[in-house]
Design an enzyme around this catalytic site. Structure first.
Site: not given
Lengths: 525, 525
Positions: B265, B302
């Protein structure tokens, strides 16, 4: 329907302007009409951009409309009648019964995916309702569905001119997922490919599917395939073929500015463990069944039994003798192309030239061109364990019997194996302990484990896994046969706090598709 | 429990003999005791081979035993008490409430995966019973289950020292799947990592899990991580971090003789579309909520809202003014490490130096070391559409408002975006048409779409998707948060014609786990 030698791009067709494919009957070496002038760069780009244009509409077709499209493709393929069978026989050297059976399998597979689409299981809908009273923070409504990844490039395989080609499992599962498809036709059977491609065109038209939901490109060499995989419109790749071919496409896919997954089914020698009690009890029938599975279709199956592993002893000696006799009598069938035949001959020479390998039997030589003479070899496990070349696939009707000193060495052989599509255990009740000791090893090596059968013949169903760890495939988490093949072309999207009016149909509060959703972690009845 | 600076390998621990990590309090710049001498090659190899040894037993632990192990890890983490909270605060500069909340999330996540394991949905059991009477060929019994892929390497992330680190989502989902885990501890919080690692060791011992089910390695530089990914025992990788880091690991994984998947990710700027009616109706509250979401945790999420997209007009002007005011008052919090602070400063300089970008607001400067001064910029869509650098993530509390001439330009901005973890729509009823036009674009770009919320704050549940197309992640078909994260570490295996005695427990005829199996394509109630 006649074969025109055209590229099929969306609902149109035209002749390519690059170097031409010149189809050949492998059994006679005779040229088949017409030539297929190759696709140009512009053809490739047009097919890909049309596919991307079609994607938005196609991925949101209703389950019923998409299922009907898949069924109409099957009907249109059947409507091609004997012309398709004759062309496929001429291009591949495969017998009529086999091609007819394969047509049945291909159409059955399309209808299976139609039922899969209607069922909606693949949407994997998950609903976690809002919890406004939760402490310390409320939970908002969260829903998940799966959507199609985008246009898919499919590479037709040589060995199943219908079931793993233009309308084969990759195309059927990608279309089922909601992905437009651009097929690179296999050069071994372009006429067969065009006929099937026109059936898909016809079905797309009849079902009013968006232009570009399907295209079919032909050409010589690797350039078309490479350009397809590199094209930014393409979002995933389905491939069945050689390890070298699959790895080359995977490398291109990884080098893109936006890498994409390549689902490549590559190579497998499909070890068959014949356990002592079973060999002793069924020596003759095992040997005969083996020879049939080995030589059927000139051994040109991904799941051909290329490795037999047994424990030294009288029973194995008797099996070797019986298998030698059976293989010696096996027919020599025409191979699919002269290239495949040449590779087979090379593989046989490699094994024959290995000082630790003994040739037990050579089948009939055959009278047709490109005949595959079946071969049976044997070697000791101690040599197999230190010689990696003995694990290299020889595509065709060749197999190697490995003789182990006992169960422990058999386990070491299992542990030494590369990833495989299948492994097989022939066992009787007295072999249960041996089977139980091998099973955990085999589970980490293969996609499908069989008991008392032969790996050729892959059932198209829900539980099938036609896949396995590298190098059997490039992604062990997938299958290319069976209903789970659709998952390769889907990805999850989560919708948080959506008003019902904005939710996609599958996620609406009323559950209009009547799906068995995962509601707060519990499966709905 | 005191922090020793040791490598944890299976049930043992010892000091490494390579260059040492020297932990620092980022808020004061002061050194924290003790040093962590780095893991040697031998340490890495031992951790990996122990993991492989543990794999056979661990992957076949009963659902109950494995669930209990996950729950015991949660209990052991809680038993660390305030010592864990204090160490994590000192190593990361994050406030107490945040760390306590994150501990709750981490333990909740472990317990969620325990319930997922018990439920058995992840086994995805499919049964196609034998059809001995079928024509032209009988069908044999075929059953499918999912098994663990093998030992997994997990890379702790800097920004969630508990929830995305040693016992975070990657570890929890890998352990749930039946995979032993080797963690590369993040150098930003080694003491926190060791404490959590010892809690896992403790749980493994209490639950009699095989030695090697968990190890934790520390060191400076990239060598340990590279060696881990290259180690042949490792079968998959979980990573959360920078795009450069994720791509480097993926390249190593692809170059192995047996390539493995890397679930990375990486980067996301999380576009937020503020639609005209919503902006007009809720100017002030939107601006305030935005500033909170932007500056919370120094913007080190994120899913931080790095891009706001609106349509030119009075309402947007008012929003810009209100957002400017709110960001100007936003606190400057300590960033996680001095490297992250330096990268933030560079990113701000890049934006400030761009002639087409205007700085609207700078938040408070802050008195602590490595303070993240919040920043708000704006640019025109016409410039954004031709300048790829404006899409580069600036990790921290910086955001860019993009002004579009109208809905059509807003759609073009959406189409120009790279893959993202999230996209958000702020909308009122009058914005429904605009939202409907944007939705199909956003679905192909992101993993999660929110309405009238802010992307920070990721619910750990069944429907969550914390993932998205490249470069948000390396595999858009997966999520790293929520129960579906377990799927990354599983692969299907098919069992054909097995006697019941040889079948794995989950596939036995009696269905002892009482699973909702897919029986002949129909979901069992």
């Amino acid at each position: 329907m006649t074969v025109s030698g055209h590229q099929l791009i969306g609902q149109t067709s035209h002749q390519g302007d690059q170097a031409a494919l010149e189809p050949v009957d492998p059994a006679t070496g005779k040229r088949l009409e017409p030539d297929f002038p190759g696709a140009s760069r512009k053809d490739i780009e047009q097919a890909c951009s049309l596919a991307l244009e079609a994607f938005g509409e196609y991925r949101e077709t209703s389950l019923e409309a998409r299922a009907n499209f898949l069924e109409t493709i099957a009907t249109e393929i059947e409507a091609l009648g004997p012309g398709l069978i004759e062309r496929a026989m001429a291009e591949t050297g495969l017998p009529k019964g086999r091609i007819e059976g394969e047509r049945g399998r291909t159409c059955g597979q399309l209808r299976l995916f139609a039922s899969v689409v209607r069922d909606g299981e693949w949407l994997d809908v998950r609903v976690d309702p809002a919890l406004p009273e939760r402490q310390p923070m409320p939970r908002l409504d969260l829903r998940q569905r799966h959507i199609a990844v985008g246009p898919v490039a499919v590479f037709g395989a040589s060995n199943f001119p219908l079931a793993f080609s233009v309308a084969g499992g990759d195309t059927a599962s990608a279309l089922a997922a909601g992905c437009p498809v651009v097929v690179k036709g296999h050069p071994g059977h372009p006429g067969t490919s065009e006929l099937v491609g026109r059936a898909i065109q016809q079905a797309a038209k009849a079902c009013q599917m968006p232009n570009g939901v399907f295209s079919l490109l032909f050409g010589v060499g690797n350039e078309i395939g490479q350009a397809l995989v590199a094209n930014p419109c393409i979002q995933a790749v389905g491939f069945t073929g050689s390890r070298r071919g699959g790895l080359a496409l995977a490398a291109i896919a990884q080098q893109r500015s936006v890498p994409i997954p390549v689902f490549a089914e590559m190579s497998s020698i499909n070890p068959v463990f014949i356990l002592p009690e079973a060999v002793a009890a069924r020596t003759g029938s095992l040997a005969k069944e083996f020879a049939v599975s080995l030589s059927m279709g000139a051994g040109q199956f991904c799941t051909n039994p290329g490795l037999i592993i047994g424990c030294r002893g009288k029973a194995l000696e008797a099996f070797k003798q019986a298998a030698t006799d059976a293989v010696a009598q096996a027919d020599a069938q025409t191979m699919l192309t002269s290239d495949i035949h040449a590779a087979y001959t090379q593989g046989i020479e490699r094994l024959s030239g290995n000082a630790n390998v003994q040739c037990l039997a050579s089948g009939e030589e055959g009278v047709v061109s490109n005949a595959c003479q079946p071969r049976l070899f044997t070697a000791h496990a101690s040599d197999f364990l230190i010689d990696e070349t003995l694990q290299q696939e020889v595509f065709g009707a060749a197999s190697l019997i490995i003789e182990c000193e006992g169960l422990e060495e058999m386990q070491r052989v299992a542990e030494s194996l590369e990833g495989q599509l299948t492994a097989t255990l022939h066992m009787d009740e007295g072999d249960m302990g041996a089977a139980q000791s091998l099973l955990p090893i085999l589970e980490t090596k293969v996609g499908r484990i069989l008991v008392n059968g032969w790996p050729t013949g892959v059932e198209v169903c829900h539980a099938m896994v036609h896949g396995g760890p590298f190098p059997a495939t490039s992604d062990s988490r997938t299958t290319s046969v069976g209903s789970a093949a659709i998952r390769r072309f889907l990805r999850p999207v989560c919708y948080q706090n959506f008003p019902d009016a904005l939710r996609p149909h599958a996620l609406k509060e009323a559950n209009p598709y009547r799906l068995h959703r995962l509601l707060d972690g519990e499966r709905e009845a």
